[in-house]
Design a protein around this motif. Structure first.
Motif, PDB file in Angstrom:
ATOM      1  N   MET A  68      99.139 115.023 -30.516  1.00 34.41           N
ATOM      2  CA  MET A  68      98.500 114.523 -29.296  1.00 34.41           C
ATOM      3  C   MET A  68      98.914 113.069 -29.119  1.00 34.41           C
ATOM      4  O   MET A  68      98.739 112.255 -30.019  1.00 34.41           O
ATOM      5  CB  MET A  68      96.968 114.634 -29.391  1.00 34.41           C
ATOM      6  N   ASN A  69      99.506 112.751 -27.960  1.00 38.80           N
ATOM      7  CA  ASN A  69      99.970 111.373 -27.776  1.00 38.80           C
ATOM      8  C   ASN A  69      98.817 110.416 -27.464  1.00 38.80           C
ATOM      9  O   ASN A  69      97.672 110.833 -27.270  1.00 38.80           O
ATOM     10  CB  ASN A  69     101.061 111.299 -26.699  1.00 38.80           C
ATOM     11  N   GLY A  70      99.140 109.137 -27.414  1.00 35.85           N
ATOM     12  CA  GLY A  70      98.111 108.124 -27.236  1.00 35.85           C
ATOM     13  C   GLY A  70      97.360 108.208 -25.929  1.00 35.85           C
ATOM     14  O   GLY A  70      96.148 107.979 -25.872  1.00 35.85           O
ATOM     15  N   THR A  71      98.067 108.543 -24.862  1.00 31.72           N
ATOM     16  CA  THR A  71      97.413 108.638 -23.552  1.00 31.72           C
ATOM     17  C   THR A  71      96.412 109.789 -23.522  1.00 31.72           C
ATOM     18  O   THR A  71      95.288 109.639 -23.033  1.00 31.72           O
ATOM     19  CB  THR A  71      98.466 108.822 -22.443  1.00 31.72           C
ATOM     20  N   GLU A  72      96.817 110.941 -24.031  1.00 33.47           N
ATOM     21  CA  GLU A  72      95.909 112.100 -24.074  1.00 33.47           C
ATOM     22  C   GLU A  72      94.689 111.792 -24.942  1.00 33.47           C
ATOM     23  O   GLU A  72      93.556 112.138 -24.588  1.00 33.47           O
ATOM     24  CB  GLU A  72      96.654 113.317 -24.614  1.00 33.47           C
ATOM     25  N   ALA A  73      94.934 111.166 -26.093  1.00 32.09           N
ATOM     26  CA  ALA A  73      93.824 110.834 -26.985  1.00 32.09           C
ATOM     27  C   ALA A  73      92.878 109.828 -26.332  1.00 32.09           C
ATOM     28  O   ALA A  73      91.656 109.922 -26.489  1.00 32.09           O
ATOM     29  CB  ALA A  73      94.366 110.262 -28.292  1.00 32.09           C
ATOM     30  N   THR A  74      93.441 108.888 -25.588  1.00 31.91           N
ATOM     31  CA  THR A  74      92.614 107.876 -24.915  1.00 31.91           C
ATOM     32  C   THR A  74      91.652 108.526 -23.928  1.00 31.91           C
ATOM     33  O   THR A  74      90.485 108.138 -23.831  1.00 31.91           O
ATOM     34  CB  THR A  74      93.507 106.849 -24.192  1.00 31.91           C
ATOM     35  N   ARG A  75      92.131 109.517 -23.202  1.00 29.61           N
ATOM     36  CA  ARG A  75      91.260 110.223 -22.245  1.00 29.61           C
ATOM     37  C   ARG A  75      90.050 110.829 -22.956  1.00 29.61           C
ATOM     38  O   ARG A  75      88.921 110.754 -22.464  1.00 29.61           O
ATOM     39  CB  ARG A  75      92.042 111.313 -21.519  1.00 29.61           C
ATOM     40  N   VAL A  76      90.292 111.437 -24.109  1.00 32.85           N
ATOM     41  CA  VAL A  76      89.202 112.069 -24.856  1.00 32.85           C
ATOM     42  C   VAL A  76      88.251 111.001 -25.409  1.00 32.85           C
ATOM     43  O   VAL A  76      87.034 111.161 -25.361  1.00 32.85           O
ATOM     44  CB  VAL A  76      89.760 112.933 -25.999  1.00 32.85           C
ATOM     45  N   VAL A  77      88.822 109.930 -25.942  1.00 32.05           N
ATOM     46  CA  VAL A  77      87.992 108.849 -26.495  1.00 32.05           C
ATOM     47  C   VAL A  77      87.073 108.288 -25.422  1.00 32.05           C
ATOM     48  O   VAL A  77      85.866 108.127 -25.633  1.00 32.05           O
ATOM     49  CB  VAL A  77      88.879 107.719 -27.065  1.00 32.05           C
ATOM     50  N   VAL A  78      87.632 107.985 -24.273  1.00 35.11           N
ATOM     51  CA  VAL A  78      86.842 107.408 -23.179  1.00 35.11           C
ATOM     52  C   VAL A  78      85.752 108.367 -22.731  1.00 35.11           C
ATOM     53  O   VAL A  78      84.637 107.964 -22.395  1.00 35.11           O
ATOM     54  CB  VAL A  78      87.764 107.039 -21.993  1.00 35.11           C
ATOM     55  N   SER A  79      86.070 109.669 -22.731  1.00 32.79           N
ATOM     56  CA  SER A  79      85.098 110.674 -22.297  1.00 32.79           C
ATOM     57  C   SER A  79      83.981 110.883 -23.312  1.00 32.79           C
ATOM     58  O   SER A  79      82.798 110.940 -22.951  1.00 32.79           O
ATOM     59  CB  SER A  79      85.818 111.999 -22.040  1.00 32.79           C
ATOM     60  N   GLU A  80      84.346 110.984 -24.604  1.00 28.82           N
ATOM     61  CA  GLU A  80      83.363 111.315 -25.636  1.00 28.82           C
ATOM     62  C   GLU A  80      82.737 110.102 -26.317  1.00 28.82           C
ATOM     63  O   GLU A  80      81.593 110.166 -26.776  1.00 28.82           O
ATOM     64  CB  GLU A  80      84.017 112.210 -26.699  1.00 28.82           C
TER      65      GLU A  80
END
Length: 219
Positions: A68-80
């Motif tokens: 999972m790249n950084g951008t995809e992971a960032t979306r999840v982090v911001v959401s959760e």
């Protein structure tokens, strides 16, 4: 004052080691964890949350990572985990990548070519919720926004315009098109003008060629 807790995410061991060594020597920072890809980042945060542990304040996130790249992971982090802020640390300056990272929720976008002092400044700024970007990153973001605006403003052809374009490609004049579509010559001219503007072409011949290239010609 409590130290700023950081989670390092990079798929290169040497990069993480170098960052960790430097940050642990810098007053005010504490590296509390590491991850080699975006998926590991999410799994670690979820595990800490489930165990009631100490969450990181910041994630220093590489962009290009496996799983999972950084951008995809960032979306999840911001959401959760909205209290955890992300600073993207990368070698890539493409306008699209900068836009995607910021839209995903990264507070700052920092190139790996920055000085140690600039990195510390970006981390401290992100901790306070203040976006920090170097001039070249800001320019890339501006270009990305401008391109996004242009794309949003470019209207697709309407069904009627497509019909007119098809008939132009078949060699019909304005009068013939009007009779075929049961519209006035004035209306045909309006559609032709709109087609030239939307397709960024200069004359009917170019419109006909455009229609052929788009595969719009009837067999």
């Amino acid at each position: 004052m409590d130290k700023i807790k950081i989670l390092l995410a990079d798929d290169h061991d040497m990069v993480r080691m170098g960052l960790k060594t430097y940050l642990m020597l810098e007053p005010g920072f504490d590296v509390i964890g590491e991850a080699s890809n975006g998926l590991e980042v999410i799994e670690r945060l979820r595990a800490i949350s489930a165990e009631g542990g100490e969450m990181p304040d910041l994630i220093l996130m590489d962009m290009m990572m496996p799983e999972m790249n950084g951008t995809e992971a960032t979306r999840v982090v911001v959401s959760e985990f909205p209290a955890v802020r992300v600073v993207m640390l990368t070698s890539f300056l493409e306008d699209k990548l900068v836009m995607e990272a910021i839209e995903a929720g990264a507070v700052s976008y920092v190139l790996k070519t920055v000085t140690a002092e600039e990195l510390i400044y970006a981390l401290k700024g992100a901790f306070r919720g203040m976006p920090v970007m170097t001039g070249d990153v800001s320019q890339a973001l501006t270009r990305g926004i401008r391109q996004r605006t242009v794309e949003a403003d470019s209207s697709p052809l309407t069904e009627r315009e497509k019909e007119v374009l098809l008939l132009i490609a078949e060699g019909m004049g304005n009068k013939e098109i009007g009779e075929e579509l049961h519209i006035s010559i004035k209306t045909v001219k309006t559609h032709v003008s709109n087609l030239l503007m939307k397709c960024e072409l200069e004359d009917r011949t170019q419109l006909a060629i455009y229609a052929h290239r788009q595969g719009m010609i009837r067999s």
